[in-house]
Design a protein around this motif. Sequence first.
Motif, mmCIF file in Angstrom:
data_model
loop_
_atom_site.group_PDB
_atom_site.id
_atom_site.type_symbol
_atom_site.label_atom_id
_atom_site.label_comp_id
_atom_site.label_asym_id
_atom_site.label_seq_id
_atom_site.Cartn_x
_atom_site.Cartn_y
_atom_site.Cartn_z
ATOM 1 N N ASP A 17 41.905 84.814 3.328
ATOM 2 C CA ASP A 17 42.196 83.635 4.007
ATOM 3 C C ASP A 17 41.552 82.638 4.225
ATOM 4 O O ASP A 17 40.386 82.489 4.888
ATOM 5 C CB ASP A 17 43.004 83.629 5.203
ATOM 6 C CG ASP A 17 43.636 82.334 5.807
ATOM 7 O OD1 ASP A 17 43.687 81.508 4.915
ATOM 8 O OD2 ASP A 17 44.325 82.940 6.965
ATOM 9 N N VAL A 18 41.177 80.926 3.290
ATOM 10 C CA VAL A 18 40.089 80.454 3.658
ATOM 11 C C VAL A 18 40.746 79.195 3.947
ATOM 12 O O VAL A 18 41.887 78.301 3.955
ATOM 13 C CB VAL A 18 39.314 79.410 1.953
ATOM 14 C CG1 VAL A 18 38.711 78.355 2.036
ATOM 15 C CG2 VAL A 18 39.457 80.767 0.783
ATOM 16 N N GLY A 19 39.676 78.642 4.922
ATOM 17 C CA GLY A 19 40.326 78.162 5.711
ATOM 18 C C GLY A 19 41.107 78.530 7.071
ATOM 19 O O GLY A 19 42.100 77.938 7.322
ATOM 20 N N CYS A 20 40.656 79.368 7.438
ATOM 21 C CA CYS A 20 42.040 80.182 8.180
ATOM 22 C C CYS A 20 42.470 79.611 9.158
ATOM 23 O O CYS A 20 43.647 79.601 10.067
ATOM 24 C CB CYS A 20 41.108 81.316 8.425
ATOM 25 S SG CYS A 20 40.261 81.251 9.931
ATOM 26 N N GLY A 21 41.800 78.635 10.248
ATOM 27 C CA GLY A 21 41.834 78.074 11.481
ATOM 28 C C GLY A 21 42.603 78.724 12.606
ATOM 29 O O GLY A 21 41.432 79.938 12.839
ATOM 30 N N THR A 22 43.372 78.691 12.831
ATOM 31 C CA THR A 22 43.700 79.962 14.445
ATOM 32 C C THR A 22 43.912 81.023 14.211
ATOM 33 O O THR A 22 43.857 81.735 14.773
ATOM 34 C CB THR A 22 44.365 79.354 15.462
ATOM 35 O OG1 THR A 22 45.904 79.325 14.520
ATOM 36 C CG2 THR A 22 44.371 78.007 15.818
ATOM 37 N N GLY A 23 44.174 81.507 12.850
ATOM 38 C CA GLY A 23 44.278 82.907 12.241
ATOM 39 C C GLY A 23 45.679 83.334 11.650
ATOM 40 O O GLY A 23 45.958 83.799 12.038
ATOM 41 N N GLN A 24 46.675 82.085 11.965
ATOM 42 C CA GLN A 24 47.966 82.547 12.258
ATOM 43 C C GLN A 24 48.375 83.437 10.600
ATOM 44 O O GLN A 24 49.153 83.960 10.662
ATOM 45 C CB GLN A 24 48.947 80.972 11.884
ATOM 46 C CG GLN A 24 50.501 81.968 12.277
ATOM 47 C CD GLN A 24 51.297 79.666 12.160
ATOM 48 O OE1 GLN A 24 50.976 79.125 10.956
ATOM 49 N NE2 GLN A 24 52.024 80.073 12.918
ATOM 50 N N THR A 25 47.800 82.676 9.446
ATOM 51 C CA THR A 25 48.145 83.523 8.201
ATOM 52 C C THR A 25 47.826 84.885 7.864
ATOM 53 O O THR A 25 48.018 85.852 7.461
ATOM 54 C CB THR A 25 47.819 82.529 7.142
ATOM 55 O OG1 THR A 25 48.710 81.838 7.272
ATOM 56 C CG2 THR A 25 48.274 83.291 5.908
ATOM 57 N N SER A 26 47.066 84.769 8.774
ATOM 58 C CA SER A 26 45.555 85.934 8.071
ATOM 59 C C SER A 26 46.411 87.596 9.168
ATOM 60 O O SER A 26 46.537 87.853 9.048
ATOM 61 C CB SER A 26 44.192 85.818 8.454
ATOM 62 O OG SER A 26 43.549 84.902 7.900
ATOM 63 N N ALA A 27 46.746 86.737 10.200
ATOM 64 C CA ALA A 27 47.859 87.849 11.260
ATOM 65 C C ALA A 27 48.883 88.641 10.768
ATOM 66 O O ALA A 27 49.097 89.334 10.300
ATOM 67 C CB ALA A 27 47.323 86.810 12.580
ATOM 68 N N TYR A 28 49.003 87.365 10.160
ATOM 69 C CA TYR A 28 50.824 87.742 9.624
ATOM 70 C C TYR A 28 50.536 88.435 8.144
ATOM 71 O O TYR A 28 51.240 89.467 8.109
ATOM 72 C CB TYR A 28 51.775 86.234 8.959
ATOM 73 C CG TYR A 28 52.451 86.749 7.866
ATOM 74 C CD1 TYR A 28 53.673 87.159 8.692
ATOM 75 C CD2 TYR A 28 52.419 86.551 6.612
ATOM 76 C CE1 TYR A 28 55.472 87.613 8.173
ATOM 77 C CE2 TYR A 28 54.277 87.268 5.530
ATOM 78 C CZ TYR A 28 55.634 87.191 6.331
ATOM 79 O OH TYR A 28 56.276 87.564 5.924
ATOM 80 N N ILE A 29 49.570 88.366 6.866
ATOM 81 C CA ILE A 29 49.363 89.325 5.993
ATOM 82 C C ILE A 29 48.798 90.844 6.680
ATOM 83 O O ILE A 29 49.265 91.812 6.238
ATOM 84 C CB ILE A 29 48.663 88.381 5.078
ATOM 85 C CG1 ILE A 29 48.857 86.941 5.095
ATOM 86 C CG2 ILE A 29 47.874 89.281 4.597
ATOM 87 C CD1 ILE A 29 47.591 87.150 3.928
ATOM 88 N N ALA A 30 48.055 90.660 7.989
ATOM 89 C CA ALA A 30 47.415 91.754 8.018
ATOM 90 C C ALA A 30 48.604 92.887 8.692
ATOM 91 O O ALA A 30 48.818 94.533 8.454
ATOM 92 C CB ALA A 30 46.415 91.825 9.149
ATOM 93 N N LYS A 31 49.411 92.247 9.626
ATOM 94 C CA LYS A 31 50.684 93.514 10.286
ATOM 95 C C LYS A 31 51.727 93.158 9.224
ATOM 96 O O LYS A 31 52.330 94.594 9.344
ATOM 97 C CB LYS A 31 51.179 92.044 11.154
ATOM 98 C CG LYS A 31 52.284 92.735 12.205
ATOM 99 C CD LYS A 31 52.504 91.557 13.339
ATOM 100 C CE LYS A 31 53.732 92.641 14.071
ATOM 101 N NZ LYS A 31 54.004 91.874 15.245
ATOM 102 N N GLU A 32 51.804 92.110 8.199
ATOM 103 C CA GLU A 32 53.318 92.331 7.728
ATOM 104 C C GLU A 32 52.451 93.496 6.401
ATOM 105 O O GLU A 32 53.794 94.604 5.937
ATOM 106 C CB GLU A 32 53.671 91.548 6.680
ATOM 107 C CG GLU A 32 55.008 91.640 5.950
ATOM 108 C CD GLU A 32 56.335 91.564 6.921
ATOM 109 O OE1 GLU A 32 57.146 92.370 5.783
ATOM 110 O OE2 GLU A 32 56.315 91.511 7.923
#
Length: 237
Positions: free
Chosen positions: A42-57
């Motif tokens: 996740d490039v330019g992950c910011g506060t990690g919203q997308t990364s967290a969703y992917i890891a959890k989902e």
Amino acid sequence: MESTYLNCLALFGVGGAHPGGLNLTKRILSKEKIDGSSKILDVGCGTGQTSAYIAKEYGSHVTALDNNKIMLEKAGRRFQSMNLPIEIRHGSAENLPFENHTFDFILSESVTAFTDVSKTVPEFKRVLKPNGVLLAVEMVRDKDISGQQMKEILDFYGVKQLLSEQEWRSAFQKAGFEQIEMEKVELQPDIQQVGVSNDYSLSKQIHPSFYEIFEKHHHLSIVYKDILACGKFRCTV
């Protein structure tokens, strides 16, 4: 801290700052073959919203990278609170700190346009595995504009270029991506107003100038709604 648009996003801790937000991200990912064995950057992950969703989902191996330390600190707190084993890396998209052929997927959500595209896109290609996929949601110039209009957009957002769809395609092709698909994303200017998003991680002290930046972004998104489009690109190696 310099009063810039990107620093504004960091101080407000905006999750899903790209057009379409997390709902668009979910739709994009749902069309891909992602599972627990997938390695995703996740490039330019910011506060990690997308990364967290992917890891959890999906239970995938997720690496969250950003060059803004404030964003990474907020992402780290998110991951820790959710007990998610996401790797956090500080670095630039123009010079990715990874070996060749590392990832199955790369996500770039309103990130690449803020970099030197001629450097960043080849880096994406380099670190993707054979048959890897780049998923990018990026700003697109939909019409020809005057020099003054171009300057206002570039200066405010701090972007180095404002590419048309064809210019984006050319950049991907030049880097060696073989299949490039693009879909327009409908922009909704009001989603970025202060107080509208339900995913903020506010810093303790925010200078009033950054509130003014947020409001100017909303203003420009309306003024240039027929010029600034958003494209969802899917590029395969």
